[in-house]
Design an enzyme around this catalytic site. Structure first.
Site, PDB file in Angstrom:
ATOM      1  N   LYS A  64      37.680  25.415 -38.220  1.00 15.55           N
ATOM      2  CA  LYS A  64      36.413  26.126 -38.671  1.00 15.55           C
ATOM      3  C   LYS A  64      36.416  26.531 -40.018  1.00 15.55           C
ATOM      4  CE  LYS A  64      36.094  30.819 -37.703  1.00 15.55           C
ATOM      5  NZ  LYS A  64      35.481  31.395 -38.933  1.00 15.55           N
ATOM      6  N   ASN A  65      37.478  26.903 -40.615  1.00 16.44           N
ATOM      7  CA  ASN A  65      37.645  27.334 -41.966  1.00 16.44           C
ATOM      8  C   ASN A  65      37.694  26.446 -43.095  1.00 16.44           C
ATOM      9  OD1 ASN A  65      37.145  29.750 -40.746  1.00 16.44           O
ATOM     10  ND2 ASN A  65      39.169  30.585 -40.930  1.00 16.44           N
ATOM     11  N   CYS A  90      31.206  43.139 -41.517  1.00 14.84           N
ATOM     12  CA  CYS A  90      31.232  42.610 -40.351  1.00 14.84           C
ATOM     13  C   CYS A  90      32.459  43.468 -39.423  1.00 14.84           C
ATOM     14  CB  CYS A  90      31.876  41.088 -40.251  1.00 14.84           C
ATOM     15  SG  CYS A  90      33.427  41.054 -40.610  1.00 14.84           S
ATOM     16  N   ARG A 149      33.034  43.522 -46.006  1.00 16.46           N
ATOM     17  CA  ARG A 149      33.497  42.298 -46.662  1.00 16.46           C
ATOM     18  C   ARG A 149      32.764  41.930 -48.206  1.00 16.46           C
ATOM     19  NH1 ARG A 149      34.971  38.934 -42.233  1.00 16.46           N
ATOM     20  NH2 ARG A 149      35.717  37.467 -43.533  1.00 16.46           N
ATOM     21  N   ASP A 168      44.639  36.363 -39.146  1.00 19.58           N
ATOM     22  CA  ASP A 168      43.571  35.830 -38.049  1.00 19.58           C
ATOM     23  C   ASP A 168      44.398  35.760 -36.620  1.00 19.58           C
ATOM     24  OD1 ASP A 168      41.758  33.632 -40.231  1.00 19.58           O
ATOM     25  OD2 ASP A 168      41.552  35.699 -39.693  1.00 19.58           O
ATOM     26  N   ARG A 195      32.139  31.817 -31.849  1.00 17.33           N
ATOM     27  CA  ARG A 195      32.156  31.669 -33.265  1.00 17.33           C
ATOM     28  C   ARG A 195      33.192  30.546 -33.691  1.00 17.33           C
ATOM     29  NH1 ARG A 195      32.922  35.976 -36.441  1.00 17.33           N
ATOM     30  NH2 ARG A 195      32.916  34.488 -37.946  1.00 17.33           N
TER      31      ARG A 195
HETATM   32  C1  EPZ Z   1      38.544  33.806 -44.819  1.00 17.32           C
HETATM   33  O1  EPZ Z   1      37.758  34.895 -45.078  1.00 17.32           O
HETATM   34  C2  EPZ Z   1      38.283  33.271 -43.516  1.00 17.32           C
HETATM   35  N1  EPZ Z   1      36.879  32.939 -43.126  1.00 17.32           N
HETATM   36  C3  EPZ Z   1      38.825  34.271 -42.680  1.00 17.32           C
HETATM   37  O2  EPZ Z   1      38.693  34.171 -41.235  1.00 17.32           O
HETATM   38  C4  EPZ Z   1      40.300  34.821 -42.903  1.00 17.32           C
HETATM   39  O3  EPZ Z   1      40.493  36.033 -42.147  1.00 17.32           O
HETATM   40  C5  EPZ Z   1      40.415  35.238 -44.361  1.00 17.32           C
HETATM   41  O4  EPZ Z   1      39.670  34.113 -45.118  1.00 17.32           O
HETATM   42  C6  EPZ Z   1      41.669  35.513 -44.751  1.00 17.32           C
HETATM   43  O5  EPZ Z   1      42.529  34.521 -44.539  1.00 17.32           O
HETATM   44  C7  EPZ Z   1      36.638  31.632 -43.408  1.00 17.32           C
HETATM   45  O6  EPZ Z   1      37.325  30.843 -44.239  1.00 17.32           O
HETATM   46  C8  EPZ Z   1      35.127  31.327 -43.117  1.00 17.32           C
HETATM   47  P1  EPZ Z   1      39.126  36.716 -48.247  1.00 17.32           P
HETATM   48  P2  EPZ Z   1      37.269  35.497 -46.485  1.00 17.32           P
HETATM   49  O7  EPZ Z   1      37.909  36.531 -49.135  1.00 17.32           O
HETATM   50  O8  EPZ Z   1      37.182  34.220 -47.401  1.00 17.32           O
HETATM   51  C9  EPZ Z   1      38.614  41.077 -49.818  1.00 17.32           C
HETATM   52  C10 EPZ Z   1      38.501  33.905 -38.818  1.00 17.32           C
HETATM   53  O9  EPZ Z   1      38.808  34.535 -38.110  1.00 17.32           O
HETATM   54  N2  EPZ Z   1      37.857  40.606 -50.720  1.00 17.32           N
HETATM   55  O10 EPZ Z   1      40.297  35.750 -48.428  1.00 17.32           O
HETATM   56  O11 EPZ Z   1      36.148  36.259 -46.352  1.00 17.32           O
HETATM   57  C11 EPZ Z   1      38.356  41.068 -48.278  1.00 17.32           C
HETATM   58  O12 EPZ Z   1      37.762  42.277 -48.227  1.00 17.32           O
HETATM   59  C12 EPZ Z   1      37.938  34.545 -40.135  1.00 17.32           C
HETATM   60  O13 EPZ Z   1      38.112  32.724 -38.877  1.00 17.32           O
HETATM   61  C13 EPZ Z   1      37.427  41.372 -51.789  1.00 17.32           C
HETATM   62  O14 EPZ Z   1      37.816  42.432 -52.073  1.00 17.32           O
HETATM   63  O15 EPZ Z   1      38.524  36.261 -46.793  1.00 17.32           O
HETATM   64  C14 EPZ Z   1      39.747  40.953 -47.611  1.00 17.32           C
HETATM   65  O16 EPZ Z   1      40.144  42.183 -47.473  1.00 17.32           O
HETATM   66  C15 EPZ Z   1      37.817  35.998 -40.192  1.00 17.32           C
HETATM   67  N3  EPZ Z   1      36.345  40.719 -52.562  1.00 17.32           N
HETATM   68  C16 EPZ Z   1      40.433  40.019 -48.611  1.00 17.32           C
HETATM   69  O17 EPZ Z   1      39.981  40.134 -49.878  1.00 17.32           O
HETATM   70  C17 EPZ Z   1      35.934  39.841 -52.481  1.00 17.32           C
HETATM   71  O18 EPZ Z   1      34.995  39.136 -53.573  1.00 17.32           O
HETATM   72  C18 EPZ Z   1      40.770  38.688 -48.161  1.00 17.32           C
HETATM   73  O19 EPZ Z   1      39.418  38.187 -48.089  1.00 17.32           O
HETATM   74  C19 EPZ Z   1      36.208  38.757 -51.410  1.00 17.32           C
HETATM   75  C20 EPZ Z   1      37.395  39.154 -50.511  1.00 17.32           C
END
Ligand code: EPZ
Length: 417
Positions: free
Chosen positions: A22-23, A116, A121, A306, A398
């Site tokens: 998915k990702n 979410c 997020r 995850d 999802r």
């Molecule tokens: C991706 O989300 C995945 N989703 C998530 O999978 C996964 O849990 C996550 O990466 C971490 O591996 C997709 O790829 C569609 P991040 P993403 O930006 O990109 C903080 C699932 O279950 N952050 O790496 O949103 C954020 O709050 C989903 O398949 C900021 O602070 O994750 C979090 O604490 C859930 N500012 C951390 O970084 C930003 O601008 C990691 O988030 C962006 C993120």
């Protein structure tokens, strides 16, 4: 409201090909916007998040088609550069379209993606990266108005944390920036490498994915591509944790074992026997899972956030004690209360959760709280004595292309009712 009915307490035994990731699919579908013409994506799972992404592509003017696990996207004519609020709310990771729209059209408008179930997020890293590349981004009444104004240029940008989405947005935007962009502090997930490989198939010059510095030489015209996405390492982890919870032996194909090393290590520590081969792996569990060393979630290649709920659900029905530390998201223990309804003994204090295995959980009526939390309840139900019903399947849909179907292929007694 439909739910899964699970008759637990039976060992699993079977073989399954794991769905596409998915990702990977979500950013790769956004990347199809970078070039006019028809791109073809194989191994594309049938998920509500993928359907939401295809709806957005169609709304932007693309011709979208799906045949089995093959999706085609013709991005020859884009008729708009904005994503309306209702579609953004359906899937917050649609923020990934920002970079692709800026690269193709030089403009993008979308409503601010909300939080979410996992907590707030933020997208500050996404916006900072795009601004470093020259984008003008105004945040007005909950809407993001982005303009390239012809100022987008390749530059060095640093991510203060290895955000997956921000890395992907920067890669996509950089394809439209003349010159070389260096993304320092990039996320290293396999899905980032998959995106790089798709961009290369489109003719983009991208190197370094999988490491912490990714370089993009942008500004070249790209062409559509045909690509097969990797197997979903988190879906694979789900089936492996199911075998850990219920016992038995499962064989998975279509996934790279090297993509889930951290999860395999934990399951081996807990007493499972794991064997790996090219794009295949097997796991056998003949005794209750033991407690293991503390599990700290971390950016790849660390233990994936995850898989935290999935492993917790398996260990909750085992023996021994394990401490979890959730370092990525603020609110990722919402499945704990539901697991406790099944007899689990889990104490949460902030980012720490201590799981004391109770030997066997018992069936109960439980409700999914989020995508992986819902899958964790299914994992727990498979190992529990008696019948478990899991409601809130919209969360699970999802990210899983027929979780019940996959588990039945592995010998589980699970049906949708
Ligand atoms: C991706 O989300 C995945 N989703 C998530 O999978 C996964 O849990 C996550 O990466 C971490 O591996 C997709 O790829 C569609 P991040 P993403 O930006 O990109 C903080 C699932 O279950 N952050 O790496 O949103 C954020 O709050 C989903 O398949 C900021 O602070 O994750 C979090 O604490 C859930 N500012 C951390 O970084 C930003 O601008 C990691 O988030 C962006 C993120």
């Amino acid at each position: 409201m439909s739910s899964y009915r699970i008759e637990g307490g039976r060992p699993l035994d079977g073989c399954l090909k794991v769905q596409g990731a998915k990702n990977s699919v979500l950013p790769i579908l956004a990347a199809t916007l970078l070039a006019p013409g028809q791109s073809t994506i194989h191994n594309c799972p049938d998920l509500s998040d993928v359907s939401a992404t295809l709806d957005i592509l169609a709304l932007l003017g693309c011709r979208v088609d799906r045949e089995g696990d093959t999706v085609t996207v013709d991005a020859s004519v884009l008729t708009r550069a904005g994503i309306p609020d209702r579609l953004m709310r359906e899937m917050r990771s649609s923020v990934i379209f920002l970079g692709a729209l800026l690269a193709r059209l030089g403009t993008a408008e979308l409503s601010y993606p909300g939080g979410c179930e996992l907590g707030p997020r933020p997208i500050d890293l996404h916006l900072a990266a795009l601004r470093t590349l020259g984008a003008e981004i105004r945040e007005e009444q909950g809407c993001l108005r982005c303009r390239g104004n012809g100022n987008m240029r390749g530059r060095e940008l640093c991510l203060s944390m290895p955000s997956v989405g921000a890395t992907e947005n920067a890669m996509l935007a950089a394809c439209g920036c003349p010159g070389v962009t260096a993304i320092v502090g990039a996320a290293r997930e396999p899905e980032i490498v998959d995106l790089q490989n798709f961009l290369r198939a489109m003719g983009a010059e991208v190197t370094g994915a999988g490491g912490s510095v990714i370089c993009v030489r942008g500004g070249r015209s790209l062409h559509p591509a045909e690509y097969r996405v990797v197997g979903d390492r988190i879906a694979a982890a789900t089936y492996l944790c199911a075998a850990g919870a219920a016992g038995g032996r499962v064989e998975l194909t279509g996934v790279e074992p090297g993509h889930l090393t951290a999860v395999l290590t934990c399951l081996e520590q807990a007493g499972c026997a794991v064997h790996t081969g090219p794009e295949a792996l097997s796991l056998e569990c003949c005794a209750p899972l033991k407690g293991i060393a503390p599990v700290r979630t971390a950016p790849y290649p660390g233990f994936p956030t995850d898989a935290q709920a999935l492993l917790m659900a398996a260990l909750a029905g085992g023996e021994g004690t394990t401490m979890f530390v959730e370092n990525i998201f603020d609110s990722r223990y919402r499945h704990v209360d539901e697991l406790c309804r099944m007899g689990a003994d889990i104490q949460v204090a902030g980012r720490v959760a201590v799981v004391t295995g109770v030997g066997k959980l018992h069936g109960a009526a439980v409700r999914s709280t989020d995508l992986r939390g819902g899958a964790a309840l299914v994992v727990a139900g498979l190992g529990a004595e008696g019948v478990t019903t899991v409601s809130g399947l919209r969360h699970i849909r999802r990210g899983y292309d027929g979780l019940d179907r996959g588990l039945r292929a592995l010998g589980a007694r699970i049906w949708e009712e």
